[in-house]
Scaffold this motif. Structure first.
Motif, PDB file in Angstrom:
ATOM      1  N   CYS A 307      42.807  66.560  58.258  1.00 34.81           N
ATOM      2  CA  CYS A 307      42.816  65.960  56.914  1.00 34.81           C
ATOM      3  C   CYS A 307      41.561  65.105  56.734  1.00 34.81           C
ATOM      4  O   CYS A 307      41.010  64.589  57.708  1.00 34.81           O
ATOM      5  CB  CYS A 307      44.021  65.022  56.738  1.00 34.81           C
ATOM      6  N   GLY A 308      41.184  64.915  55.485  1.00 36.71           N
ATOM      7  CA  GLY A 308      40.122  63.964  55.130  1.00 36.71           C
ATOM      8  C   GLY A 308      38.817  64.223  55.872  1.00 36.71           C
ATOM      9  O   GLY A 308      38.321  65.351  55.963  1.00 36.71           O
ATOM     10  N   THR A 309      38.264  63.155  56.403  1.00 35.75           N
ATOM     11  CA  THR A 309      36.995  63.256  57.120  1.00 35.75           C
ATOM     12  C   THR A 309      37.097  64.200  58.315  1.00 35.75           C
ATOM     13  O   THR A 309      36.158  64.946  58.620  1.00 35.75           O
ATOM     14  CB  THR A 309      36.568  61.845  57.583  1.00 35.75           C
ATOM     15  N   SER A 310      38.225  64.187  58.991  1.00 37.88           N
ATOM     16  CA  SER A 310      38.398  65.080  60.145  1.00 37.88           C
ATOM     17  C   SER A 310      38.331  66.536  59.695  1.00 37.88           C
ATOM     18  O   SER A 310      37.838  67.408  60.415  1.00 37.88           O
ATOM     19  CB  SER A 310      39.731  64.802  60.838  1.00 37.88           C
ATOM     20  N   SER A 354      41.801  64.793  64.693  1.00 39.54           N
ATOM     21  CA  SER A 354      42.324  63.561  64.093  1.00 39.54           C
ATOM     22  C   SER A 354      41.775  62.342  64.821  1.00 39.54           C
ATOM     23  O   SER A 354      41.877  62.267  66.046  1.00 39.54           O
ATOM     24  CB  SER A 354      43.851  63.556  64.179  1.00 39.54           C
ATOM     25  N   GLN A 355      41.202  61.427  64.084  1.00 42.85           N
ATOM     26  CA  GLN A 355      40.743  60.172  64.684  1.00 42.85           C
ATOM     27  C   GLN A 355      41.928  59.421  65.266  1.00 42.85           C
ATOM     28  O   GLN A 355      41.965  59.102  66.439  1.00 42.85           O
ATOM     29  CB  GLN A 355      40.019  59.325  63.625  1.00 42.85           C
ATOM     30  N   SER A 356      42.893  59.141  64.393  1.00 44.21           N
ATOM     31  CA  SER A 356      44.020  58.294  64.801  1.00 44.21           C
ATOM     32  C   SER A 356      44.973  59.002  65.748  1.00 44.21           C
ATOM     33  O   SER A 356      45.637  58.368  66.560  1.00 44.21           O
ATOM     34  CB  SER A 356      44.814  57.869  63.562  1.00 44.21           C
ATOM     35  N   THR A 359      48.201  61.258  62.216  1.00 39.61           N
ATOM     36  CA  THR A 359      48.340  61.758  60.850  1.00 39.61           C
ATOM     37  C   THR A 359      49.519  62.727  60.745  1.00 39.61           C
ATOM     38  O   THR A 359      49.569  63.757  61.428  1.00 39.61           O
ATOM     39  CB  THR A 359      47.013  62.433  60.419  1.00 39.61           C
ATOM     40  N   VAL A 405      38.599  51.532  57.288  1.00 41.59           N
ATOM     41  CA  VAL A 405      39.387  52.667  56.786  1.00 41.59           C
ATOM     42  C   VAL A 405      38.494  53.890  56.568  1.00 41.59           C
ATOM     43  O   VAL A 405      38.892  55.023  56.824  1.00 41.59           O
ATOM     44  CB  VAL A 405      40.161  52.261  55.506  1.00 41.59           C
ATOM     45  N   ALA A 406      37.269  53.661  56.114  1.00 44.07           N
ATOM     46  CA  ALA A 406      36.352  54.783  55.925  1.00 44.07           C
ATOM     47  C   ALA A 406      35.835  55.243  57.289  1.00 44.07           C
ATOM     48  O   ALA A 406      35.200  54.494  58.015  1.00 44.07           O
ATOM     49  CB  ALA A 406      35.194  54.361  55.041  1.00 44.07           C
ATOM     50  N   SER A 407      36.115  56.468  57.595  1.00 39.08           N
ATOM     51  CA  SER A 407      35.743  57.028  58.894  1.00 39.08           C
ATOM     52  C   SER A 407      34.242  57.273  58.972  1.00 39.08           C
ATOM     53  O   SER A 407      33.668  57.876  58.071  1.00 39.08           O
ATOM     54  CB  SER A 407      36.475  58.359  59.029  1.00 39.08           C
ATOM     55  N   GLN A 414      33.383  63.570  66.442  1.00 41.06           N
ATOM     56  CA  GLN A 414      34.163  64.820  66.382  1.00 41.06           C
ATOM     57  C   GLN A 414      33.209  66.018  66.369  1.00 41.06           C
ATOM     58  O   GLN A 414      33.413  67.002  67.102  1.00 41.06           O
ATOM     59  CB  GLN A 414      35.029  64.848  65.107  1.00 41.06           C
ATOM     60  N   LEU A 491      33.224  61.760  49.630  1.00 40.13           N
ATOM     61  CA  LEU A 491      34.486  61.083  49.998  1.00 40.13           C
ATOM     62  C   LEU A 491      34.231  59.616  50.347  1.00 40.13           C
ATOM     63  O   LEU A 491      34.971  58.719  49.917  1.00 40.13           O
ATOM     64  CB  LEU A 491      35.154  61.813  51.180  1.00 40.13           C
ATOM     65  N   LYS A 492      33.163  59.377  51.110  1.00 42.80           N
ATOM     66  CA  LYS A 492      32.851  57.994  51.507  1.00 42.80           C
ATOM     67  C   LYS A 492      32.654  57.128  50.273  1.00 42.80           C
ATOM     68  O   LYS A 492      33.164  56.024  50.193  1.00 42.80           O
ATOM     69  CB  LYS A 492      31.571  57.916  52.353  1.00 42.80           C
ATOM     70  N   GLU A 495      36.047  56.578  48.269  1.00 41.26           N
ATOM     71  CA  GLU A 495      37.127  55.774  48.837  1.00 41.26           C
ATOM     72  C   GLU A 495      36.800  54.293  48.944  1.00 41.26           C
ATOM     73  O   GLU A 495      37.710  53.480  48.908  1.00 41.26           O
ATOM     74  CB  GLU A 495      37.621  56.338  50.171  1.00 41.26           C
ATOM     75  N   VAL A 612      47.488  57.831  58.238  1.00 37.01           N
ATOM     76  CA  VAL A 612      48.456  58.234  57.215  1.00 37.01           C
ATOM     77  C   VAL A 612      49.643  58.891  57.917  1.00 37.01           C
ATOM     78  O   VAL A 612      49.673  60.102  58.125  1.00 37.01           O
ATOM     79  CB  VAL A 612      47.778  59.166  56.188  1.00 37.01           C
TER      80      VAL A 612
HETATM   81  O1  M6R Z   1      43.198  59.828  61.678  1.00 39.45           O
HETATM   82  P1  M6R Z   1      42.787  61.102  61.037  1.00 39.45           P
HETATM   83  O2  M6R Z   1      41.448  61.538  61.407  1.00 39.45           O
HETATM   84  O3  M6R Z   1      43.823  62.194  61.194  1.00 39.45           O
HETATM   85  O4  M6R Z   1      42.758  60.758  59.480  1.00 39.45           O
HETATM   86  C1  M6R Z   1      42.526  61.730  58.515  1.00 39.45           C
HETATM   87  C2  M6R Z   1      42.193  61.107  57.183  1.00 39.45           C
HETATM   88  O5  M6R Z   1      43.264  60.329  56.729  1.00 39.45           O
HETATM   89  C3  M6R Z   1      40.933  60.224  57.250  1.00 39.45           C
HETATM   90  O6  M6R Z   1      39.837  60.928  57.738  1.00 39.45           O
HETATM   91  C4  M6R Z   1      40.592  59.673  55.845  1.00 39.45           C
HETATM   92  O7  M6R Z   1      40.204  60.710  55.003  1.00 39.45           O
HETATM   93  C5  M6R Z   1      39.496  58.608  55.967  1.00 39.45           C
HETATM   94  N1  M6R Z   1      39.872  57.446  55.238  1.00 39.45           N
HETATM   95  C6  M6R Z   1      38.201  59.048  55.438  1.00 39.45           C
HETATM   96  O8  M6R Z   1      37.215  58.077  55.565  1.00 39.45           O
END
Ligand code: M6R
Length: 615
Positions: A307-310, A354-356, A359, A405-407, A414, A491-492, A495, A612
């Motif tokens: 999702c998102g940046t990933s 996924s960073q976190s 998700t 929050v902004a990746s 990655q 996106l950056k 957001e 998320v």
């Molecule tokens: O932790 P994750 O990489 O799974 O998160 C995915 C997205 O929620 C995350 O990349 C989101 O889009 C960031 N806020 C973007 O900067």
């Protein structure tokens, strides 16, 4: 998607909890609250707003004394963010108090039943239903809190990490997890509870991470007892030694975590390839790939879910895997994939990014892929996260904690891991010659220094940000490997500055977006020397003739774009597949500076949260 913190021991709980909540604000920041046991009763204060608002309110409202307490920072799911819906929530008797991260999906049916039995609800939350369900079970069956929590959780559908205590038994906190993370820090005669280890890192390096469907009774001065929620089986606690340190989770002199993390990228990328990229030996070593090489070589295709940046990093990897290793790649939004009926076979490799590692949509996509027989490989940053545990194998990015929050550094690390994977597979499949392979390794090894150089554009990017900060729309264009970077740049900006921005493949512009271009429209065009350069220059000419304002991201020394563009930001030269690692840097800085100039909360943009963990 909230942050929870708890403490039971010999210290004052309040300072630990309030500081812990501040560290967990990346998980949600629309309201916050704390409940403390002061030796005779529960003292509770909560408010809409950030943890700093809670601090002011709480300190004027209640005594902060007590060595047992729980706290919560919220990202609203059920019920608008207001004081009443904030956690902690009392049960009707006022004996129990709870904090919860997650969603109780069948809360409505449970609530109706409880109302029939005379329960009254003050808030709109699913959490207040849960604490009253626990109270109801406890009262009817005349059992201890731990047992009541277990029985209640067996009636619940959804996801949770909870901590609950009873004012009549102020020597224990009961915690449980399903789908939302929960760590227990083990100190000397004291315990810490938190969504991640950051709230207790200065007190202990030892922690237990609960697995899904586990609960624990954390008793003052006793050992932690862990049980399976479903069948009550005792679980041997596995105490991990934490690698995290305090410095990593503080701002270290930067105004914002985002800026710190942008500047950490040279080191983070080095950490990602340390011990894996061996240029002298002309080798790439990734244990997760090595151990499963047969599967990778037999794979018909790779499906990336994220999702998102990933997801954007996944899209970059599509170009890289296909170009280097000649493996077909499909890149899927996890949230769509999980609800389709995708064709997945045992010959598919699914890469979850996924960073976190928490998700919810990505986690669900992994479960679906596994249930259909695919081998699932995780690319995560957070060690021991749910996705890291759920996947069959994986490679960590080792970017260090990302708190903004902004990746930013998550994205570049990655891409680094995915490039290493593609190179390793390319070598194994023979789709790259040994000299090309060696050249790629050398170029990749040079990237941290080149990122450092790209960061030197900061002051100039700041000047450009000042010129365009009041624009209401932005277009970002890129081609090939840099098309995903255009998406990521947009996106950056969206957001953190709340300016509308769209990313497009540069050649698609003429199929619609070109209608948007006038003298008000800033268009950021990635036009590096390698990769469709002439074609992108033609696209720039098309923008120019419609009076759009052009900000070119170009290779150092570029002349053609300079003649056409209003501004150019230079990045060092590298091989085409590695350009995203450099072109993304000025885009991160551009969004950062615009957001700062507009007075936005860069690290905690409105409506967002770092991980998320809900659908
Ligand atoms: O932790 P994750 O990489 O799974 O998160 C995915 C997205 O929620 C995350 O990349 C989101 O889009 C960031 N806020 C973007 O900067």
């Amino acid at each position: 998607m909230c942050g929870i913190v708890g403490y039971i021991g010999h210290r004052e709980a309040y300072p630990i909890i309030i500081k812990g909540l501040q560290r967990l604000e990346y998980r949600g920041y629309d309201s916050a609250g704390i409940a403390l046991y002061d030796g005779s009763d529960i003292k509770l204060s909560k408010t809409k707003g950030k943890v700093v608002d809670l601090k002011d309110k709480l300190e004027s409202e209640i005594s902060t004394i007590g060595s047992l307490g729980i706290g919560h920072t919220r990202w609203a799911t059920h019920g608008v963010p207001n004081d009443v819906n904030s956690h902690p929530h009392y049960s009707n008797s006022g004996d129990l108090v709870i904090i919860h991260n997650g969603i109780i999906e069948n809360y409505d049916a449970l609530k109706k039943e409880l109302i029939k039995r005379g329960y009254v609800f003050k808030s709109d939350t699913d959490t207040e239903v849960l604490v009253n369900l626990i109270e109801d079970v406890k009262r009817n069956e005349d059992i201890k809190l731990g047992k009541a929590v277990q029985i209640a959780l067996n009636q619940v559908v959804g996801a949770y990490a909870i901590a609950v205590f009873d004012k009549n038994k102020p020597n224990e906190i009961v915690v449980a997890r399903l789908g939302s993370p929960l760590a227990i820090g083990i100190g000397e005669d004291e315990f810490f509870i938190a969504s991640d280890a950051s709230p207790f890192i200065e007190f202990t390096k030892n922690a237990i991470y609960l697995e899904d469907e586990e609960m624990a009774i954390v008793r003052r001065g006793k050992e932690v007892k862990i049980r399976k929620i479903k069948n009550d089986a005792l679980v041997d606690p596995y105490v991990q030694e934490l690698q995290l340190n305090l410095e990593q989770i503080e701002k270290g002199g930067y105004d914002h975590f985002m800026l710190k993390e942008i500047y950490e990228q040279p080191e983070a990328i080095k950490d990602t390839f340390r011990g894996r990229l061996l240029s002298k030996e002309a080798m790439v070593k990734l244990a997760g790939v090595e151990d499963n090489m047969k599967k990778f070589l037999a794979a018909d295709r790779i499906i990336v879910v994220a999702c998102g940046t990933s997801w954007h990093a996944g899209l970059v990897s599509e170009y890289i895997f296909e170009d280097l290793a000649r493996i077909p790649v499909e890149v899927e939004y996890a949230s769509e994939f999980r609800y389709r009926n995708p064709v997945i076979t045992e010959k598919d490799i699914v890469i979850a990014i996924s960073q976190s590692g928490e998700t919810a949509d990505t986690l669900a996509a992994i479960k679906l892929a596994k249930s259909r027989g695919a081998f699932v490989f995780g690319v995560c940053n957070v060690v021991g996260s749910s996705i890291a545990r759920e996947t069959d194998a994986g490679a960590y990015t080792h970017a260090g904690p990302e708190i903004g929050v902004a990746s930013t550094k998550a994205f570049t690390t990655q891409i680094t891991v995915l490039t290493l994977m593609a190179l390793r597979l390319a070598r194994a499949k023979g789709t790259i010659s040994s000299s090309e392979f060696r050249h790629h390794l050398i170029e990749l090894e040079l990237i941290p220094d080149k990122v450092e150089e790209a960061l030197k554009s900061d002051a100039f990017v700041q000047t450009i940000s000042d010129i365009y900060k009041d624009a209401t729309n932005f277009l970002y264009l890129g081609r090939g490997f840099n098309f995903p970077v255009a998406l990521e740049g947009a996106l950056k900006l969206k957001e953190i500055s709340y300016i509308h921005a769209e990313g497009y493949p540069a050649a698609e512009m003429k199929h619609g977006p070109i209608a948007l271009i006038d003298e008000q429209m800033p268009v950021v065009v990635i036009a590096t020397k390698k990769g469709h350069y002439e074609k992108v220059v033609s696209n720039i000419q098309e923008i120019k003739s419609r009076k759009g304002k052009i900000i070119g991201i170009v290779t150092k020394g570029d002349k053609s774009v300079k003649e056409l563009a209003d501004h150019v930001i230079e990045v060092p030269e590298t091989i085409e597949c590695l350009t995203p690692l450099l072109t993304t840097i000025p885009l991160q800085l551009l969004s950062y500076h615009i957001a700062v100039m507009l007075g936005k909360n860069v690290d905690q943009p409105r409506n967002l949260a770092k991980s998320v963990t809900v659908e």
